[in-house]
Motif scaffolding. Structure first.
Motif: not given
Length: 333
Positions: A175-180, A212-215, A247-250, A256-257
């Motif tokens: 999901m971190d590589k999916m197009h917003p 995403a969010g891992g950090e 995650v929402f703001n990445n 993203w949003h």
């Protein structure tokens, strides 16, 4: 196979309707014989061909708990949340919406593995089931220029498969590589609707996997460690809010949003903690068994010691997790 299941019922209707009313006694006898034949045929078909029926789809709570307790290492928060969320949903005969889980953490921490465990304890064929659908962002939705086409295809794919089997599972990896914006195309299916255009999605399961969010998760784990607190003291409340916001703001995340978060359609954001040395050893011993070897702790500890950890001096958390173990272990065995 799914078409075959439907044809049985269609065949029952067409065959029964095609009987000529020769006489009452003959008709009754033929109908009884035909009913018995079709019932036997259906039972045989259900046995050999996967259908959307309890013979093929049945939740095993005991099995899921056992698997999470004995096969998933270092993820006490994720194990607790997953068991309660899936059990509560599967026990509910009339859920108000689909179950939506978003699993987050660094690579190698067990997100894909947990998705597999859930599938194996609901579907007789596990991940090979016709009713479990895996999407990978880079493979299925590679080009941003085609995002509108992807949106239409994704909507039709989800709608078509839920129409065939309401108890379908959809797993979206990377999901971190999916197009917003892409995942918002299925937002209505995840919402609180009885049905949309005659299709009810309330028994379906949607699982999103993301790095995403891992950090944020790692930072909380590091703070606990530096404060001298036990890893097992961490709870969902320590991680979930910060995780969902990050995650929402990445901008580089498929979330993203997204309206899925904005409208609170994700039931749980499930954090997967960075693994420690002892967890890597546990993964290694399990991998040796799966490869048919006698578990050798000395060999596994040698492999685990050679992996990279952080912080650099203290070497507390593994940078690669368990994902590299199958290939690395071959070098040491």
């Amino acid at each position: 196979m799914r078409l075959a299941c439907w044809l049985v019922f269609a065949g029952c209707c067409s065959l029964t309707a095609g009987i000529e009313p020769i006489s009452t006694s003959i008709a009754v006898g033929m109908a009884a014989a035909l009913t018995g034949f079709l019932a036997s045929y259906q039972n045989v078909l259900y046995y050999f061909h996967e259908c959307c029926r309890p013979e093929w789809i049945s939740f095993n709570k005991t099995g899921l708990k056992y698997d999470l307790d004995t096969k998933l290492y270092g993820q006490h928060v994720a194990a607790q949340v997953i068991l309660k969320a899936v059990t509560g949903f599967m026990k509910n005969e009339n859920p108000k919406k689909p179950l939506v889980l978003s699993l987050h953490g660094w690579t190698g921490t067990g997100k894909n593995f947990v998705s597999q465990l859930i599938a194996e304890n609901i579907y007789a064929k596990g991940m090979s089931s016709s009713f479990v659908h895996l999407f990978t962002a880079t493979a299925h939705f590679p080009h941003e220029m085609h995002i509108n086409t992807y949106k239409s295809q994704l909507q039709e794919w989800v709608k078509g498969n839920v129409s065939i089997c309401p108890r379908s599972m959809f797993i979206f990896d990377e999901m971190d590589k999916m197009h917003p914006g892409l995942i918002d195309s299925i937002k209505p299916y995840l919402d609180f609707y009885d049905n949309l255009n005659g299709v009810s999605y309330r028994q379906a399961i949607f699982i999103f996997l993301s790095n995403a969010g891992g950090e944020n998760i790692v930072q909380v784990a590091l703070d606990f460690w530096r404060d001298g607190r036990e890893r097992e003291e961490m709870q969902l409340k320590d991680l979930e809010t910060a995780l969902s916001l990050s995650v929402f703001n990445n901008r580089n995340s498929g979330f993203w949003h997204t309206g899925l978060i904005d409208k609170n359609l994700v039931d749980f954001f499930v954090p997967f903690l960075p693994l420690e040395y002892k967890h890597i050893v546990q993964c290694g011993l399990s991998e040796m068994v799966s490869k048919g070897h006698v578990p050798d702790r000395e060999v596994v500890e040698m492999m685990a010691h050679d992996l990279n950890y952080f912080p650099k001096e203290e070497r507390v958390f593994s940078m690669q997790g368990c994902k590299v173990i199958p290939s690395r272990l071959d070098f040491y065995v």
